[in-house]
Design a protein around this motif. Structure first.
Motif, PDB file in Angstrom:
ATOM      1  N   ASN A  58      38.350  -1.867  -2.639  1.00 57.69           N
ATOM      2  CA  ASN A  58      38.347  -2.187  -1.202  1.00 57.69           C
ATOM      3  C   ASN A  58      38.863  -3.371  -0.712  1.00 57.69           C
ATOM      4  N   ASP A  59      40.026  -4.000  -1.347  1.00 58.99           N
ATOM      5  CA  ASP A  59      40.360  -5.270  -0.574  1.00 58.99           C
ATOM      6  C   ASP A  59      40.691  -5.082   0.850  1.00 58.99           C
ATOM      7  N   PRO A  60      39.814  -6.083   1.480  1.00 56.41           N
ATOM      8  CA  PRO A  60      40.081  -6.111   3.149  1.00 56.41           C
ATOM      9  C   PRO A  60      41.301  -5.894   3.752  1.00 56.41           C
ATOM     10  N   VAL A  61      42.274  -7.025   3.241  1.00 55.88           N
ATOM     11  CA  VAL A  61      43.710  -6.935   3.767  1.00 55.88           C
ATOM     12  C   VAL A  61      44.325  -5.550   3.736  1.00 55.88           C
ATOM     13  N   MET A  62      44.225  -5.040   2.311  1.00 54.93           N
ATOM     14  CA  MET A  62      44.964  -4.030   2.023  1.00 54.93           C
ATOM     15  C   MET A  62      44.314  -2.715   2.639  1.00 54.93           C
ATOM     16  N   LYS A  63      43.050  -2.809   2.955  1.00 57.58           N
ATOM     17  CA  LYS A  63      42.281  -1.762   3.797  1.00 57.58           C
ATOM     18  C   LYS A  63      42.943  -1.732   5.065  1.00 57.58           C
ATOM     19  N   SER A  64      42.815  -2.807   5.595  1.00 57.89           N
ATOM     20  CA  SER A  64      43.025  -2.996   7.099  1.00 57.89           C
ATOM     21  C   SER A  64      44.525  -2.303   7.264  1.00 57.89           C
ATOM     22  N   LYS A  65      45.502  -2.930   6.611  1.00 53.76           N
ATOM     23  CA  LYS A  65      46.697  -2.307   6.831  1.00 53.76           C
ATOM     24  C   LYS A  65      47.189  -0.756   6.340  1.00 53.76           C
ATOM     25  N   LEU A  66      46.275  -0.545   5.634  1.00 51.68           N
ATOM     26  CA  LEU A  66      46.505   1.080   5.212  1.00 51.68           C
ATOM     27  C   LEU A  66      45.683   1.998   6.521  1.00 51.68           C
ATOM     28  N   VAL A  67      44.638   1.538   6.980  1.00 50.63           N
ATOM     29  CA  VAL A  67      43.947   2.158   7.993  1.00 50.63           C
ATOM     30  C   VAL A  67      44.879   1.991   9.185  1.00 50.63           C
ATOM     31  N   ASP A  68      45.359   0.897   9.355  1.00 49.98           N
ATOM     32  CA  ASP A  68      46.315   1.096  10.687  1.00 49.98           C
ATOM     33  C   ASP A  68      47.510   1.874  10.564  1.00 49.98           C
ATOM     34  N   TYR A  69      48.089   1.930   9.406  1.00 43.15           N
ATOM     35  CA  TYR A  69      49.362   2.947   9.070  1.00 43.15           C
ATOM     36  C   TYR A  69      48.787   4.091   9.308  1.00 43.15           C
ATOM     37  N   ILE A  70      47.798   4.514   8.683  1.00 45.03           N
ATOM     38  CA  ILE A  70      47.297   5.856   8.963  1.00 45.03           C
ATOM     39  C   ILE A  70      46.925   6.400  10.484  1.00 45.03           C
ATOM     40  N   LEU A  71      46.286   5.405  11.171  1.00 46.69           N
ATOM     41  CA  LEU A  71      45.716   5.570  12.605  1.00 46.69           C
ATOM     42  C   LEU A  71      47.123   5.611  13.518  1.00 46.69           C
ATOM     43  N   ASN A  72      48.259   5.020  13.130  1.00 45.96           N
ATOM     44  CA  ASN A  72      49.356   5.295  13.689  1.00 45.96           C
ATOM     45  C   ASN A  72      50.422   6.372  13.302  1.00 45.96           C
ATOM     46  N   ASP A  73      49.794   7.239  12.466  1.00 41.60           N
ATOM     47  CA  ASP A  73      50.384   8.376  12.264  1.00 41.60           C
ATOM     48  C   ASP A  73      51.695   8.125  11.350  1.00 41.60           C
ATOM     49  N   GLY A  74      51.537   7.162  10.472  1.00 41.83           N
ATOM     50  CA  GLY A  74      52.700   6.849   9.384  1.00 41.83           C
ATOM     51  C   GLY A  74      52.769   7.863   8.245  1.00 41.83           C
ATOM     52  N   VAL A  75      54.091   8.129   7.942  1.00 43.29           N
ATOM     53  CA  VAL A  75      54.438   8.963   6.888  1.00 43.29           C
ATOM     54  C   VAL A  75      53.534   9.196   5.815  1.00 43.29           C
TER      55      VAL A  75
END
Length: 427
Positions: A58-75
């Motif tokens: 759960n690296d914080p930077v990777m987690k933040s970018k992944l969560v943002d991508y998911i919340l923005n309905d990324g493919v």
């Protein structure tokens, strides 16, 4: 909170399960180099997902970018269609990893696992050369599907195929017999003599440090001679960097210090950064002769993995991270050397390179007992080798000094406890 009954796994999950037998608890949380079970017990993780979590949990930077991508309905799923995350990963990987190392590779996405990238490499080598045979090496491990299994040395794993595994010749790895026997003289003689029964192969496939096979590290001189032999005979050199790559041996690619340039490189595990499934096959451009769709896979377009894989490459934008790996690697290796010297009764040998190291013991069952005792004391560590004779250390590359010292203390106390048991007497 209702406690999970471990019997659910016995009742409903296949007998093929393994790690939950070695580490019999229910994990609920993980962060950095630590994991916690349902009771809140803390474990130091010297396993790192068998090398899939080089950057920790759960690296914080990777987690933040992944969560943002998911919340923005990324493919999420796109097979091999063009997406922005894939383009960003390709460009970043080329700029941050390949160009600074003067490497020129096309990137293939064969599917999400290590065995997928190995399968694609073997198929391409045969397609390029028109030859059928592959040379693999003793104690190599390359995956569990039929092609990858055919170049794997472990007899227990091979038996699981249920059919003959063909078109592969196994040759002795560096120091397989002893340090004095020149295994490559033996190999070359087979290639030179038309009566040897060994045809010129399409490729040779190897790990520069064998993970599952016992943490056997090939000497750089041996690897250089392998490359020279391959060039002489027009054989493609495939390096399986699934476990040894992404910094695990001290540099991004495990072959860098040897000064060799493989024709094909197989990568998976930590290339996804976050534990997200991703595999890539790196191919010299002139070898990229695939027809469109000739090798494919439904999950080769894992955009969540592209997001985290790209974020992970930030660690490699300057030399700081790599230097820290190498500094901590020296401490780990010294600790193991001290253990072997301090406890001669274990008849131990330090093996490996970087953060991919372990101690092999001649005492039957010792490594497994030390690993089991360490788990009881709060450290997760597995064994390796054809007879599980090595207890191996695979900490996260991001682990701090405190985490290393705590892990060292548990390992030494576990070894002391095992040496003090009556069962070991007389072995």
């Amino acid at each position: 909170m209702t406690k999970t009954d471990m019997k659910v796994f016995e009742k409903l999950e296949s007998e093929v399960r393994s790690y939950c037998r070695s580490f019999p608890t229910v994990f609920t949380k993980a962060k950095g180099y630590k994991m916690w079970n349902e009771e809140g017990k803390e474990y130091i993780d010297f396993f790192s997902g068998a090398g899939a979590l080089n950057y920790g949990h759960n690296d914080p930077v990777m987690k933040s970018k992944l969560v943002d991508y998911i919340l923005n309905d990324g493919v999420t799923h796109s097979l091999d269609m063009a997406t922005a995350p894939k383009a960003e990963f390709l460009e970043t990987f080329n700029e941050v990893i390949l160009k600074p190392r003067n490497l020129d590779y096309k990137v293939m996405f064969p599917g999400p696992t290590g065995t997928n990238t190995v399968e694609s490499a073997l198929k391409l080598a045969r397609k390029v050369t028109g030859r059928t045979d592959i040379i693999s090496f003793t104690n190599g491990f390359h995956g569990m599907t039929i092609g990858a299994l055919s170049v794997t040395g472990n007899s227990f794993k091979r038996k699981g195929a249920g059919i003959p595994l063909q078109n592969v010749v196994t040759m002795p790895y560096d120091s397989f017999v002893n340090d004095d026997l020149d295994t490559l003289e033996y190999l070359e003689r087979f290639l030179e003599d038309s009566g040897s029964g060994v045809a010129i192969p399409a490729a040779m496939i190897l790990e520069t440090v064998q993970g599952e096979g016992g943490i056997n590290a090939a000497r750089f001189e041996w690897l250089q001679r392998i490359e020279s032999i391959c060039k002489r005979w027009g054989i493609l050199l495939i390096v399986d960097d699934v476990q040894a790559g992404v910094g695990r041996t001290g540099t991004f690619f495990s072959f860098e210090k040897a000064g060799i340039i493989p024709d094909i490189v197989c990568m998976s595990k930590s290339i996804g950064g976050y534990g997200t499934p991703l595999a890539i096959t790196l191919i010299r451009p002139e070898l990229d002769i695939w027809d469109p769709g000739e090798h494919n896979g439904t999950f080769r377009g894992n955009n969540h993995a592209f997001i985290t894989a790209t974020a992970a490459l930030d660690y490699w934008k300057d030399e700081t991270f790599e230097k820290s790996i190498q500094e901590k690697s020296e401490r780990i290796y010294k600790f193991l050397e001290d253990i072997v010297a301090k406890y001669p009764e274990i008849k131990g040998e330090v093996r490996g390179r970087g953060f991919m190291v372990g101690v092999a013991s001649e005492i039957e069952g010792l490594a497994s007992r030390v690993s089991a005792e360490a788990f009881e004391r709060g450290l997760i560590m597995e064994t390796a080798g054809p007879n599980d004779e090595v207890f191996k250390l695979f900490p996260a590359l991001t682990i701090d000094e405190s985490g290393l010292e705590k892990g060292f203390e548990i390992i030494e106390n576990s070894l002391k406890a095992v040496l003090g048991t009556k069962e070991l007497v007389g072995n």
